[in-house]
Motif scaffolding. Sequence first.
Motif, PDB file in Angstrom:
ATOM      1  N   LEU A 213      -4.168 -20.374  -7.411  1.00  0.00           N
ATOM      2  CA  LEU A 213      -2.972 -20.660  -7.804  1.00  0.00           C
ATOM      3  C   LEU A 213      -1.869 -21.208  -6.697  1.00  0.00           C
ATOM      4  O   LEU A 213      -2.427 -20.893  -5.585  1.00  0.00           O
ATOM      5  N   GLU A 214      -0.688 -21.092  -6.757  1.00  0.00           N
ATOM      6  CA  GLU A 214       0.011 -21.372  -5.553  1.00  0.00           C
ATOM      7  C   GLU A 214       0.113 -20.357  -4.699  1.00  0.00           C
ATOM      8  O   GLU A 214       0.127 -20.429  -3.547  1.00  0.00           O
ATOM      9  N   ASN A 215       0.210 -19.049  -5.143  1.00  0.00           N
ATOM     10  CA  ASN A 215       0.381 -17.739  -4.095  1.00  0.00           C
ATOM     11  C   ASN A 215      -0.677 -17.108  -4.073  1.00  0.00           C
ATOM     12  O   ASN A 215      -0.829 -16.070  -3.477  1.00  0.00           O
ATOM     13  N   TYR A 216      -1.631 -17.267  -5.206  1.00  0.00           N
ATOM     14  CA  TYR A 216      -3.036 -16.386  -5.276  1.00  0.00           C
ATOM     15  C   TYR A 216      -4.200 -16.935  -5.305  1.00  0.00           C
ATOM     16  O   TYR A 216      -4.469 -18.204  -5.816  1.00  0.00           O
ATOM     17  N   TYR A 217      -5.187 -16.521  -4.862  1.00  0.00           N
ATOM     18  CA  TYR A 217      -6.599 -16.932  -5.187  1.00  0.00           C
ATOM     19  C   TYR A 217      -7.208 -16.250  -6.278  1.00  0.00           C
ATOM     20  O   TYR A 217      -6.918 -15.135  -6.541  1.00  0.00           O
ATOM     21  N   ILE A 218      -8.024 -16.992  -7.016  1.00  0.00           N
ATOM     22  CA  ILE A 218      -8.491 -16.299  -8.326  1.00  0.00           C
ATOM     23  C   ILE A 218      -9.854 -15.987  -7.855  1.00  0.00           C
ATOM     24  O   ILE A 218     -10.715 -16.490  -7.563  1.00  0.00           O
ATOM     25  N   LEU A 219     -10.043 -14.283  -8.081  1.00  0.00           N
ATOM     26  CA  LEU A 219     -11.317 -13.587  -7.864  1.00  0.00           C
ATOM     27  C   LEU A 219     -12.477 -14.057  -8.780  1.00  0.00           C
ATOM     28  O   LEU A 219     -13.588 -14.114  -8.427  1.00  0.00           O
ATOM     29  N   ASP A 220     -11.805 -13.799 -10.123  1.00  0.00           N
ATOM     30  CA  ASP A 220     -12.796 -13.816 -11.163  1.00  0.00           C
ATOM     31  C   ASP A 220     -12.119 -14.137 -12.316  1.00  0.00           C
ATOM     32  O   ASP A 220     -11.001 -13.616 -12.458  1.00  0.00           O
ATOM     33  N   SER A 221     -12.757 -14.580 -13.274  1.00  0.00           N
ATOM     34  CA  SER A 221     -12.056 -15.075 -14.658  1.00  0.00           C
ATOM     35  C   SER A 221     -13.102 -14.938 -15.762  1.00  0.00           C
ATOM     36  O   SER A 221     -14.094 -15.495 -15.454  1.00  0.00           O
ATOM     37  N   SER A 222     -12.721 -14.335 -16.967  1.00  0.00           N
ATOM     38  CA  SER A 222     -13.661 -14.325 -18.141  1.00  0.00           C
ATOM     39  C   SER A 222     -13.513 -15.781 -19.002  1.00  0.00           C
ATOM     40  O   SER A 222     -14.175 -15.868 -19.915  1.00  0.00           O
ATOM     41  N   ILE A 223     -12.302 -16.580 -18.707  1.00  0.00           N
ATOM     42  CA  ILE A 223     -11.990 -17.588 -19.321  1.00  0.00           C
ATOM     43  C   ILE A 223     -12.797 -18.804 -18.395  1.00  0.00           C
ATOM     44  O   ILE A 223     -12.769 -18.912 -17.428  1.00  0.00           O
ATOM     45  N   PRO A 224     -13.746 -19.423 -19.468  1.00  0.00           N
ATOM     46  CA  PRO A 224     -14.443 -20.629 -18.652  1.00  0.00           C
ATOM     47  C   PRO A 224     -13.714 -21.612 -18.023  1.00  0.00           C
ATOM     48  O   PRO A 224     -14.196 -22.124 -16.970  1.00  0.00           O
ATOM     49  N   LYS A 225     -12.686 -21.892 -18.428  1.00  0.00           N
ATOM     50  CA  LYS A 225     -11.854 -23.227 -17.875  1.00  0.00           C
ATOM     51  C   LYS A 225     -10.243 -22.703 -17.961  1.00  0.00           C
ATOM     52  O   LYS A 225      -9.908 -22.326 -19.089  1.00  0.00           O
ATOM     53  N   ILE A 226      -9.670 -22.844 -16.807  1.00  0.00           N
ATOM     54  CA  ILE A 226      -8.081 -22.846 -16.900  1.00  0.00           C
ATOM     55  C   ILE A 226      -7.492 -24.375 -16.873  1.00  0.00           C
ATOM     56  O   ILE A 226      -7.778 -24.871 -15.792  1.00  0.00           O
ATOM     57  N   HIS A 237       5.145 -18.139 -13.827  1.00  0.00           N
ATOM     58  CA  HIS A 237       5.545 -17.043 -14.332  1.00  0.00           C
ATOM     59  C   HIS A 237       4.731 -16.087 -13.975  1.00  0.00           C
ATOM     60  O   HIS A 237       3.742 -15.695 -14.914  1.00  0.00           O
ATOM     61  N   LEU A 238       4.749 -15.476 -12.741  1.00  0.00           N
ATOM     62  CA  LEU A 238       3.944 -14.430 -12.203  1.00  0.00           C
ATOM     63  C   LEU A 238       4.019 -13.291 -12.957  1.00  0.00           C
ATOM     64  O   LEU A 238       2.991 -12.410 -12.872  1.00  0.00           O
ATOM     65  N   ASN A 239       4.974 -12.987 -13.527  1.00  0.00           N
ATOM     66  CA  ASN A 239       5.382 -11.464 -14.237  1.00  0.00           C
ATOM     67  C   ASN A 239       5.532 -11.622 -15.718  1.00  0.00           C
ATOM     68  O   ASN A 239       6.568 -11.549 -16.450  1.00  0.00           O
ATOM     69  N   PHE A 240       4.297 -11.555 -16.202  1.00  0.00           N
ATOM     70  CA  PHE A 240       4.233 -11.795 -17.744  1.00  0.00           C
ATOM     71  C   PHE A 240       4.499 -10.411 -18.435  1.00  0.00           C
ATOM     72  O   PHE A 240       3.928  -9.385 -18.077  1.00  0.00           O
TER      73      PHE A 240
END
Length: 493
Positions: A213-226, A237-240
């Motif tokens: 993302l702009e400010n974060y690296y994605i380490l892991d995700s259980s969603i196949p595709k974003i 919206h980083l604080n959901f």
Amino acid sequence: MIIGLFLISIISIGSDFFNLERSIKAEAKSYFHNTSITIDYILEKNIDLMKTLTFQITKNKTIMKEFENNNKDALFKSLSVLFEHYHINHNITHFYLHKKDQYKYLSIHDTNKYKHLTTKVTLNEAINSSKTVSGIEFDMRHHLTLRVVSPVIKDGKVLFYIELGKRIEKIIKEYTKDSNAYIIFTINKKHITQKDFIKWLDKNDKERSFDALENYYILDSSIPKIDKALEKDLNNHLNFNSQFVENEGKKYIIHSQSFLDTNKKELGKFFILKDITDQYKTLYSSILETSLIIFIILLITIWYYFKHIKKTESELNQAYKYVQQLSAKDGLTKLYNKQYYIDNVLKLIQNFSRFNSYVSFILIDVDNFKKYNDNYGHLKGDDVLIQVSKIIKDIFKRDTEYCFRVGGEEFLIVSASKDEENGKKMADTLCKKIQDKNLEHKFNEDFNVITVSIGLVTKNISHDIKIDELYDDADKALYQSKQNGRNKVTVFK
């Protein structure tokens, strides 16, 4: 009239739509709230567990001697047995020994060397403060890890530092996998360079269409595709807190939570997405149905909501009971541990005083246990401790008898009775039964089997009774039993 009925129908459908959407959101809020509470609770209990395990290690005379002699091979072998036990029974995944002048003295769980991407804040703080420090950190190989670093102090000086760790991803996923939730783990870009992140991707076999993302690296995700829409929402919206988002044609409710390091600074975030696509399909189709069908759908949703809350509450209660048992019992012998003794012994004795006049402290030590471990091995030694603890439990099983493991091969029974002589009788019985068990110990001179030495003190129960004095007096009596040939009971006078 037709227009009125139409308006009533539209208002009814709109009201049902609003109510069902609110119900979905309330359910998600409750789920996210319970998940957050559970995660924080489990993290705290895991920290307490690792502190208890560290305390047990420091009381192991063999391990301490091997360290002082700088016998790294023997020390590694001894600690490897402990780590295997901790890994199987407590899911501990990291086990280090550190010195002040050496970044890593021994790596028990993995002998391969590798470069950490971030400084170990917990280790640095423990070195600077000489106190136990815990926190969540990230490294290239192990993702997010809950660490506890404790100094081992002797004669006022720090000998070394013990670090125990547990991967945090597994803890969190256990509490989301049963609710059709998806998880996205991220780390703040402040903590890792793009070059190192690419290396991490190569090592962890992350073939995917999303990396950052702009400010974060994605380490892991259980969603196949974003998709682009969800990526934009995550960036904006980083604080959901239970907002609606869409991804790949599906609708979700999303919640975010930060991981903090020991300095209370954000290390990263994880996002939980709860799939509500099927619920919305039901909602849209209900617009074409009668109000009765809408009402039935609403009742089903409410029923599902309460069922889910009940299930979540049951899981929380089970987790609490499990962690409470871990913190109270010794992992090897299943007797109460020393921390439980420290926290509860005074209250136990006060309860005894309502029906009994005397309390006995019976302190037990396995004779020549170090020689047994040195010659038979630590696994055999653990088996001896288990056998001895079973005999203790078979003899001392009244409601007024509590059994503790207070050291490596040292046990304590706190027993109350109306008879002043009861403690001595029970101690004699225990001493004889352990010898009669005929557990071979060729290095226990004069006996050739496993025996124990026992120190005993019995006193009237009174309001001003001093627990530390009772323990010290029992310890002095135990010392006399050792000095006078072992395999006997000595009453303190």
